[in-house]
Write a protein that holds these residues in place. Structure first.
Motif, PDB file in Angstrom:
ATOM      1  N   LEU A 276      30.744  44.950  36.509  1.00  0.00           N
ATOM      2  CA  LEU A 276      30.583  45.671  37.788  1.00  0.00           C
ATOM      3  C   LEU A 276      32.055  45.876  38.307  1.00  0.00           C
ATOM      4  O   LEU A 276      33.136  45.353  37.621  1.00  0.00           O
ATOM      5  CB  LEU A 276      30.044  44.779  38.651  1.00  0.00           C
ATOM      6  N   ARG A 277      32.054  46.704  39.340  1.00  0.00           N
ATOM      7  CA  ARG A 277      33.238  47.170  39.654  1.00  0.00           C
ATOM      8  C   ARG A 277      33.565  46.410  41.009  1.00  0.00           C
ATOM      9  O   ARG A 277      32.927  46.281  41.752  1.00  0.00           O
ATOM     10  CB  ARG A 277      33.530  48.755  40.045  1.00  0.00           C
ATOM     11  N   LEU A 278      34.681  45.937  41.222  1.00  0.00           N
ATOM     12  CA  LEU A 278      34.987  45.087  42.249  1.00  0.00           C
ATOM     13  C   LEU A 278      35.709  45.810  43.404  1.00  0.00           C
ATOM     14  O   LEU A 278      36.241  47.027  43.237  1.00  0.00           O
ATOM     15  CB  LEU A 278      36.527  44.020  41.845  1.00  0.00           C
ATOM     16  N   PRO A 279      35.436  45.530  44.700  1.00  0.00           N
ATOM     17  CA  PRO A 279      36.186  46.227  45.889  1.00  0.00           C
ATOM     18  C   PRO A 279      37.492  46.294  45.546  1.00  0.00           C
ATOM     19  O   PRO A 279      38.386  45.167  45.212  1.00  0.00           O
ATOM     20  CB  PRO A 279      35.733  45.450  46.941  1.00  0.00           C
ATOM     21  N   PRO A 280      38.303  47.544  46.104  1.00  0.00           N
ATOM     22  CA  PRO A 280      39.824  47.506  46.117  1.00  0.00           C
ATOM     23  C   PRO A 280      40.347  46.535  46.605  1.00  0.00           C
ATOM     24  O   PRO A 280      41.428  46.098  46.185  1.00  0.00           O
ATOM     25  CB  PRO A 280      39.854  49.061  46.839  1.00  0.00           C
ATOM     26  N   ARG A 281      40.146  45.658  47.547  1.00  0.00           N
ATOM     27  CA  ARG A 281      40.891  44.511  48.077  1.00  0.00           C
ATOM     28  C   ARG A 281      41.066  43.564  47.026  1.00  0.00           C
ATOM     29  O   ARG A 281      41.909  42.683  47.331  1.00  0.00           O
ATOM     30  CB  ARG A 281      40.257  44.009  49.469  1.00  0.00           C
ATOM     31  N   LEU A 282      40.192  43.418  46.003  1.00  0.00           N
ATOM     32  CA  LEU A 282      40.392  42.528  45.046  1.00  0.00           C
ATOM     33  C   LEU A 282      40.991  42.935  44.001  1.00  0.00           C
ATOM     34  O   LEU A 282      41.491  42.170  42.977  1.00  0.00           O
ATOM     35  CB  LEU A 282      38.982  42.059  44.751  1.00  0.00           C
ATOM     36  N   THR A 283      41.659  44.152  43.920  1.00  0.00           N
ATOM     37  CA  THR A 283      42.416  44.728  42.787  1.00  0.00           C
ATOM     38  C   THR A 283      43.457  43.901  42.526  1.00  0.00           C
ATOM     39  O   THR A 283      43.679  43.576  41.250  1.00  0.00           O
ATOM     40  CB  THR A 283      42.721  46.233  42.957  1.00  0.00           C
TER      41      THR A 283
ATOM     42  N   ALA B 248      44.665  40.963  43.157  1.00  0.00           N
ATOM     43  CA  ALA B 248      44.284  39.636  42.461  1.00  0.00           C
ATOM     44  C   ALA B 248      43.732  39.679  40.975  1.00  0.00           C
ATOM     45  O   ALA B 248      43.981  38.681  40.398  1.00  0.00           O
ATOM     46  CB  ALA B 248      43.486  38.848  43.362  1.00  0.00           C
ATOM     47  N   SER B 249      42.685  40.567  40.901  1.00  0.00           N
ATOM     48  CA  SER B 249      42.154  40.551  39.459  1.00  0.00           C
ATOM     49  C   SER B 249      43.173  40.845  38.598  1.00  0.00           C
ATOM     50  O   SER B 249      43.204  40.302  37.415  1.00  0.00           O
ATOM     51  CB  SER B 249      41.221  41.872  39.561  1.00  0.00           C
ATOM     52  N   LEU B 250      44.234  41.932  38.813  1.00  0.00           N
ATOM     53  CA  LEU B 250      44.943  42.278  37.587  1.00  0.00           C
ATOM     54  C   LEU B 250      45.887  41.143  37.260  1.00  0.00           C
ATOM     55  O   LEU B 250      46.696  40.820  36.376  1.00  0.00           O
ATOM     56  CB  LEU B 250      45.733  43.594  37.950  1.00  0.00           C
ATOM     57  N   ALA B 251      46.201  40.395  38.400  1.00  0.00           N
ATOM     58  CA  ALA B 251      47.389  39.190  38.234  1.00  0.00           C
ATOM     59  C   ALA B 251      46.442  37.931  37.668  1.00  0.00           C
ATOM     60  O   ALA B 251      47.047  37.166  36.837  1.00  0.00           O
ATOM     61  CB  ALA B 251      47.592  38.778  39.526  1.00  0.00           C
ATOM     62  N   GLU B 252      45.189  37.722  37.796  1.00  0.00           N
ATOM     63  CA  GLU B 252      44.622  36.473  37.517  1.00  0.00           C
ATOM     64  C   GLU B 252      43.548  36.573  36.514  1.00  0.00           C
ATOM     65  O   GLU B 252      43.266  35.587  35.718  1.00  0.00           O
ATOM     66  CB  GLU B 252      43.897  35.964  38.834  1.00  0.00           C
TER      67      GLU B 252
ATOM     68  N   ARG C 114      34.407  31.326  41.936  1.00  0.00           N
ATOM     69  CA  ARG C 114      35.806  30.910  41.802  1.00  0.00           C
ATOM     70  C   ARG C 114      36.538  31.469  42.820  1.00  0.00           C
ATOM     71  O   ARG C 114      36.101  32.544  43.634  1.00  0.00           O
ATOM     72  CB  ARG C 114      35.815  31.609  40.440  1.00  0.00           C
ATOM     73  N   LEU C 115      38.032  31.154  43.015  1.00  0.00           N
ATOM     74  CA  LEU C 115      38.663  31.692  43.707  1.00  0.00           C
ATOM     75  C   LEU C 115      39.582  32.928  43.147  1.00  0.00           C
ATOM     76  O   LEU C 115      39.589  32.991  41.913  1.00  0.00           O
ATOM     77  CB  LEU C 115      39.918  30.814  44.149  1.00  0.00           C
ATOM     78  N   LEU C 116      39.630  34.157  43.662  1.00  0.00           N
ATOM     79  CA  LEU C 116      40.139  35.378  43.331  1.00  0.00           C
ATOM     80  C   LEU C 116      41.171  35.706  44.642  1.00  0.00           C
ATOM     81  O   LEU C 116      40.771  36.002  45.642  1.00  0.00           O
ATOM     82  CB  LEU C 116      39.111  36.297  43.087  1.00  0.00           C
TER      83      LEU C 116
END
Length: 980
Positions: free
Chosen positions: A918-925, A927-931, A958-960
Motif C-alpha cells: 500500500l502507499r502511505l500518505p505523504p505525511r509519513l514519507t 518517517a518511513s524513509l528514516a525508519e 507500530r510507531l511511525l
C-alpha cells in the motif's frame, strides 16, 4: 564483396594496410568480464546491431515510419536504418574506451595503438558516445557536402546512452579521443569498413536526401537504443574475438536467431482497411453503434492525415470502445502498428487491459501475448498473470470491470557527470531481461516477449495499457526518454478521462501532444467533462507540433451539441480544427436528477451515515464518495456500529493491493452492468475519489462531498448508469445529496479542510454556487427536502462545466470570489512553472531542428516511482509492504508464514506478501524513509529486495514517527496522529 566475406577479407579488399587491418581486428566492443566471459570485437557488435535493425525493419518498425525513412534516404530506408543503428558505437575506437579493461587493452597495445595517461575521475572520463559524435561529425560534413544533414545525424550517435549533449560538450580531454596517424587511420577504417559491410559503397553514399523532423529523430534514436540493447545481450550474441569469424551474413544469422528466441515481434504489421466503415464497432467489438460512437469512427475515416480527435460524451456512453474502433481505422489508414491506451489510475488500467486483450485477440490470437499492462501492481491482475506467467485463466468474461461498457518532484541540476563516463557500457537499463515467474511458460511457442518487461521498455510492446504517467514520462527531460517516445511513435495513442490531469500534469500532456503531433501520431482524447479552454489548449498543442511552429492558435468552433467530436490536423502547412456540426444524440435521453444539500463538515460524518441509512431503509444501493480516507473510514464505522444490516463496503487508496482488488471486483460484480440477480436489496459503498471515474457501477442514490463541478458530474455518472437495472420505487428518480460543506458567516460556504487543500477554494465556491441553482440556497438547507429544480443529465453537463471554468463570476457577491480566484491563479501559475523545468523542450527551443542539447539539465530520477513524482505534483509518498511480526518470524498481511527473517520461498508466497502493498500518505514519507527497510530475508528476491516493510508488532500496531499506525482488514491503514 558479398556479405559472407569476413571483415578481415573486406578490409584487405578495400586496400587497407596490414597494420590497419591488424589494429582494427583487435579493437574490442564488449569485454569478456561483462559479456558472459567472451570478448566481442567492436566490428562484430556494430554489425550485430545493424543486423538486429534489419530484423526490426522487417518485423517491428511501423509502416508509417518505414515510409518516412524511405523518403529521407532516397528509397533505401532499410539500408539506411541498419547503418544508423550500427554506427552508434563507432566511438569505442578511441583510447578512452579501449583502455578501460586491461586484459582487453593488451592486444590493442600490442598491435601498435597506444595512449598516455588518461583521467580516471568519473566526471573527466571521455564517453564513447561522445567520442563517436566527434569522430563522425567532421567526416559527415565533409563527405555529405553540407552541415544540415550531419547536424541531425551526429546527435543520434552522441545520445545513444540516454542523453543528448550540446555541441559544446564535444570537447575530449587530452589524449582521450586518440592522436596521431595510427588512431586517425583506425577510426576512419572502422567507419568505412562497417559502412561497406552493411551495403553502402562508402560514407558519402549514406548521405540522406532529406531530414526527419525533431520528434521523428527522437523516435529513431529510441529504435537505435533498442537495437543496441538487443545486440548487447550476451546470452543471445556470443562474443567473437576472431575478426575472421565476423561478417555481416553471420551477424544476420545471429540476429534472426536472437529475435526468434526472444520472441520479439511487432503488432498489426500493415493492418488492412476494414471493408465496412463500422466493421470495427459491429464485428470486432460486438456493439450496436450508438450515434456518438459512430461519429468518432466516421471522423477517424474522414481525417486526411494523422491528427487529434477529442471525443466528449456522457459517462457510460461507450467512449472507450469507440476509441478502440477509431484506433483500428487510423492504424489501417496511416500505417501504425499498435495502440497505447492511457488511463488515469492503476485501478482503471486493469479493466481496460482486459478489454484490450479481448479486442486484440480478434485480430490474431497470438497478438494477445503482445499486450502489456504498465503499472507497478500488474502482478496482481489475474489476466496479466495468465498471459505473461502462464497461470490459469481467471473465471468470468472480464467485461464490465471498470471501463465504460458501450506525487512530489525531485530537484535536479546540470552536472558534469550527466555526460561523464560511468562504465564501458553505461546503458541505464541494461539489466538482463526478466524471466517468467513460471518456467513452464517459457516453453510456449508463441508466448510473450519478456524482453519488453525490462526497465523503460514497456511502451515498446505493440499494444499497451497503463497509467497516463507513461505518456507523460515521454514528455520529460529524463534519461532514455527516446525509448519511451519510440514506443509511442508507431502507435495510435488513446487517453481516457483526459480531464483528470491537473494543471501540473497538464503541462506534460500538452508537451506530449506537441511531440506526437510532430511525429504524425494519431491521438484520441476522451472525456465526459472537458472544459472548453482545455479542449482548445490540447488542439493548439497538437497543431503546434504538426506544423512545427511554437505558437499555433486555431479556434475550435462551438460544437452543435453534446456528445461531440473535435478533430485537428495540419495539412499543406495550414491548421485545421473542426467539430461536430450536427447534433449527435446520446444513447439515452436526459433524465432529471434531483439535487439536495446535507450540510456537514464533521470528519466523523455521523450525520452523513444517518442520512444514508435512512435513504436505503426501504431498499436500494447507495454510493457515498468523500474526499478523504479518514472520513470514509469514520462513515463506514458509523454505519456498521449503527446497526446497518445490508451489504456494506469500504473502498479507498489506503487498502493494501489485495484487499483493494478483491473489494473493487466485488463491487463491480454486484453493481456492474451484468449484476442481474446478484444486485443486493440493500447496499452501501463508502469510497473516496477511486469511485469517481472509470468505475462501471450503478447506484440508486449518491451522497458526495463537494468537489469541482466537472468531478462532481463524474461522480453523478455512477448514478442510474445502466439501463434495465431494477430499483425500489423510492429510487426511480436519481438523487444526489451534496455534503462536505456547511453554511458559514453570512451564508458563505465552509468546506472540509481536506477538500480545500485538494481542490482549492475558488473551484469549490464555483461548484457551490452552481449547486445552489439546482438545490436551493445552502444557508436555507437545514430544513431538508428537495427545494431546487435539479439538473438534467447529460444535457446540462457541457453548460455546467463551461460555467464552472469561464471567466465570468458565478458566486453571490458576499462570497469574495475575486480573492479566491487570485489565490487560485497564483497557485496554478506556480505549479505550471514547477513543471516547466522537467518538460522535454524549453519553449524557445521548440523550433530547433535537431536533438542537440535536448538534455541541457536532465533529471537523474533513477526509478519508476521517482519518475512518477516528476509528472505528478504534490508531496512525495512511498509504497510499503505490510508485514505482521509473529512468534519466531513474520507473516504476510493475509497470515502466510514467511520465515524467521521474512524469507520468501516461491512465487505464490511472494504474491501473497506483495498483496500487502500500500502507499502511505505523504505525511509519513520522512518517517518511513528514516525508519523502514526491507526484511533481511528479501535480499535475494528481485521483487522485494528494495521494498520497505511496514512491520506491525504482535498487537497490530507500530510507531511511525510521531504517529501510531495499524492495518485493519476492513478499514485499511488506520493512523492515530500524535499517538506516540
Amino acid at each position: 564483396m558479398g556479405d559472407e566475406a569476413s571483415v578481415v577479407e573486406l578490409m584487405r579488399a578495400m586496400g587497407l594496410s596490414p597494420e590497419v587491418v591488424e589494429r582494427v581486428s583487435r579493437l574490442w566492443g564488449k569485454s569478456a568480464a561483462r559479456n558472459g566471459g567472451r570478448t566481442h570485437l567492436l566490428l562484430g557488435h556494430l554489425l550485430d546491431t545493424a543486423a538486429v535493425a534489419g530484423v526490426m525493419w522487417d518485423r517491428y518498425v511501423s509502416a508509417a515510419f518505414r515510409r518516412r525513412l524511405d523518403e529521407i534516404s532516397g528509397g533505401r530506408g532499410r539500408l539506411w536504418f541498419m547503418w544508423v543503428c550500427g554506427i552508434h558505437d563507432c566511438g569505442k575506437a578511441c583510447p578512452a574506451f579501449q583502455a578501460m579493461d586491461a586484459a582487453e587493452a593488451a592486444p590493442v597495445l600490442a598491435a601498435g595503438l597506444s595512449w598516455g595517461r588518461l583521467s580516471a575521475a568519473p566526471n573527466k572520463r571521455w564517453r564513447h558516445d561522445m567520442a563517436g559524435a566527434v569522430m563522425l561529425r567532421p567526416r559527415l560534413v565533409m563527405e555529405w557536402g553540407e552541415e544540415e544533414a550531419a547536424s541531425w545525424v551526429w546527435p543520434l550517435v552522441a545520445g545513444h546512452h540516454g542523453t543528448f549533449p550540446p555541441a559544446g560538450a564535444l570537447d575530449p580531454p587530452r589524449g582521450a579521443q586518440g592522436r596521431g596517424a595510427a588512431w586517425e587511420e583506425v577510426q576512419r577504417a572502422v567507419v568505412d569498413v562497417f559502412t561497406r559491410a552493411v551495403g553502402f559503397e562508402g560514407l558519402s553514399d549514406a548521405r540522406p536526401v532529406g531530414a526527419l523532423r525533431k520528434a521523428e529523430q527522437l523516435a529513431l534514436s529510441g529504435l537505435v537504443v533498442m537495437a543496441d540493447w538487443i545486440a548487447s545481450d550476451s546470452s543471445q550474441f556470443l562474443g567473437l574475438a576472431d575478426a575472421g569469424l565476423i561478417s555481416f551474413a553471420e551477424s544476420r544469422r545471429r540476429a534472426e536467431a536472437a529475435w526468434s528466441r526472444l520472441r520479439l515481434r511487432g503488432g498489426w504489421r500493415d493492418l488492412p482497411l476494414p471493408e465496412d466503415p463500422l466493421e470495427p464497432l459491429i464485428d470486432r467489438l460486438g456493439v450496436t453503434p450508438r450515434a456518438s460512437q459512430q461519429e468518432l469512427v466516421e471522423r477517424a475515416w474522414s481525417v486526411p492525415v494523422p491528427g487529434l480527435l477529442v471525443a466528449e460524451a456522457p459517462m457510460g456512453e461507450g467512449k472507450t470502445k469507440a476509441a478502440l474502433a477509431a484506433a483500428e481505422v487510423l492504424a489501417a489508414r496511416f500505417g501504425l502498428d499498435g495502440v497505447f491506451v492511457a488511463m488515469p489510475t492503476q485501478a482503471t488500467s486493469d479493466p481496460m487491459y482486459e478489454q484490450v486483450l479481448r479486442w486484440v485477440s480478434t485480430f490474431d490470437p497470438e497478438l494477445e501475448s503482445q499486450v502489456a499492462l504498465l503499472h507497478g501492481r500488474r502482478r496482481f491482475n489475474a489476466w496479466w498473470r495468465a498471459v505473461w506467467d502462464g497461470k490459469p485463466r481467471p473465471e468470468g468474461d472480464g467485461e464490465g470491470c471498470g471501463c465504460e461498457s458501450g506525487g512530489g518532484r525531485s530537484d535536479v541540476e546540470w552536472a558534469d557527470d550527466d555526460f561523464g563516463a560511468i562504465g564501458e557500457d553505461a546503458d541505464y537499463g541494461m539489466a538482463p531481461s526478466p524471466s517468467p515467474a513460471d518456467p513452464v511458460a517459457d516453453d510456449r511457442a508463441n508466448g510473450p516477449a519478456y524482453w519488453f518487461l525490462g526497465d523503460k521498455r514497456g511502451l515498446l510492446t505493440a499494444f499497451a495499457v497503463g497509467t497516463v504517467d507513461h505518456l507523460l514520462h515521454a514528455a520529460t527531460r529524463t534519461r532514455h526518454v527516446m525509448l519511451r517516445f519510440a514506443g509511442l511513435a508507431g502507435k495510435v495513442v488513446v487517453v481516457d478521462e483526459v480531464h483528470a490531469a491537473d494543471v501540473y500534469m497538464r503541462q506534460f500532456l500538452v508537451e506530449a501532444l506537441r511531440w506526437l503531433g510532430q511525429a504524425g501520431v494519431p491521438v484520441v482524447l476522451l472525456s465526459a467533462t472537458l472544459p472548453p479552454a482545455q479542449r482548445q489548449r490540447f488542439v493548439d498543442a497538437y497543431l503546434s507540433g504538426a506544423l512545427s511552429t511554437a505558437d499555433v492558435h486555431q479556434p475550435v468552433p462551438e460544437p452543435a451539441g453534446y456528445p461531440c467530436v473535435t478533430v485537428a490536423y495540419g495539412v499543406d502547412g495550414r491548421a485545421v480544427a473542426d467539430t461536430s456540426r450536427q447534433v449527435v444524440r446520446s444513447w439515452r435521453e436526459s433524465m432529471p436528477v434531483r439535487v439536495a444539500w446535507l450540510p456537514d463538515t464533521d470528519l466523523e460524518g455521523a450525520r452523513v451515515a444517518a442520512a444514508v441509512r435512512e435513504a436505503v431503509a426501504g431498499g436500494g444501493v447507495a454510493l457515498v464518495v468523500v474526499n478523504q480516507v479518514g472520513r470514509a473510514q469514520a462513515i463506514y464505522r458509523a454505519l456498521r456500529e449503527g446497526g446497518f444490516d445490508g451489504d456494506l463496503h469500504l473502498l479507498h487508496a489506503r487498502l493494501c493491493a489485495a484487499h483493494r482488488a478483491e473489494r473493487t471486483a466485488q463491487c463491480l460484480r454486484v453493481m456492474g452492468p451484468r449484476a442481474g440477480d446478484e444486485r443486493p436489496e440493500r447496499m452501501v459503498v463508502v469510497a473516496t475519489q477511486l469511485a469517481e471515474q472509470s468505475f462501471d457501477v450503478d447506484a440508486d442514490v449518491l451522497f458526495t462531498d463537494l468537489a469541482p463541478v466537472d468531478l462532481l458530474l463524474q461522480r453523478i455518472g455512477r448514478l442510474h448508469r445502466h439501463s434495465g437495472t431494477r430499483r425500489p420505487a423510492a429510487h426511480r428518480v436519481p438523487r444526489v445529496v451534496v455534503t462536505g460543506v456547511a453554511s458559514g458567516r453570512v451564508g458563505v460556504p465552509r468546506f472540509l479542510r481536506a477538500s480545500e487543500l485538494i481542490y482549492g477554494r475558488w473551484s469549490l465556491l464555483r461548484a457551490a454556487a452552481l449547486i445552489e441553482d439546482a438545490a436551493g440556497a445552502l444557508a436555507a438547507s437545514g430544513a431538508g427536502g428537495w427545494a431546487g429544480p435539479g439538473w438534467s443529465i447529460p444535457a446540462d453537463v457541457p453548460g455546467l462545466v463551461a460555467r464552472a471554468y469561464e471567466e465570468a463570476e458565478v458566486c453571490p457577491g458576499g462570497w469574495d470570489e475575486a480573492a479566491a480566484w487570485q489565490e487560485w491563479q497564483t497557485k496554478e501559475r506556480k505549479r505550471e512553472k514547477n513543471a516547466e523545468e522537467y518538460l522535454l523542450c524549453r519553449r524557445r527551443e521548440w523550433a530547433f531542428p535537431t536533438l542537440e542539447g535536448l538534455h541541457y539539465a536532465g533529471s537523474r530520477a533513477a526509478s519508476e516511482e521517482q519518475l512518477d513524482a516528476v509528472v505528478r505534483d504534490g508531496d512525495p509518498s512511498v509504497e510499503v509492504v505490510v508485514v505482521r511480526r509473529a512468534s519466531g518470524g513474520y507473516r504476510a498481511v493475509d497470515g502466510t508464514w514467511l520465515g524467521v527473517h521474512g524469507e520468501v520461498d516461491d512465487d505464490e508466497v511472494t504474491d501473497r506478501l506483495m498483496g500487502g502493498t500500500l502507499r502511505l500518505p505523504p505525511r509519513l514519507t520522512a518517517a518511513s524513509l528514516a525508519e523502514l527497510g526491507p526484511l533481511p530475508g528479501w535480499a535475494g528476491r528481485p521483487w522485494l529486495r528494495y521494498r520497505l516493510a511496514l512491520v506491525l508488532e504482535e498487537d497490530g500496531t507500530r510507531l511511525l514517527g510521531a504517529d501510531r499506525v495499524s492495518y485493519h482488514d476492513v478499514l485499511g491503514l488506520v493512523i492515530a496522529r500524535g499517538a506516540g
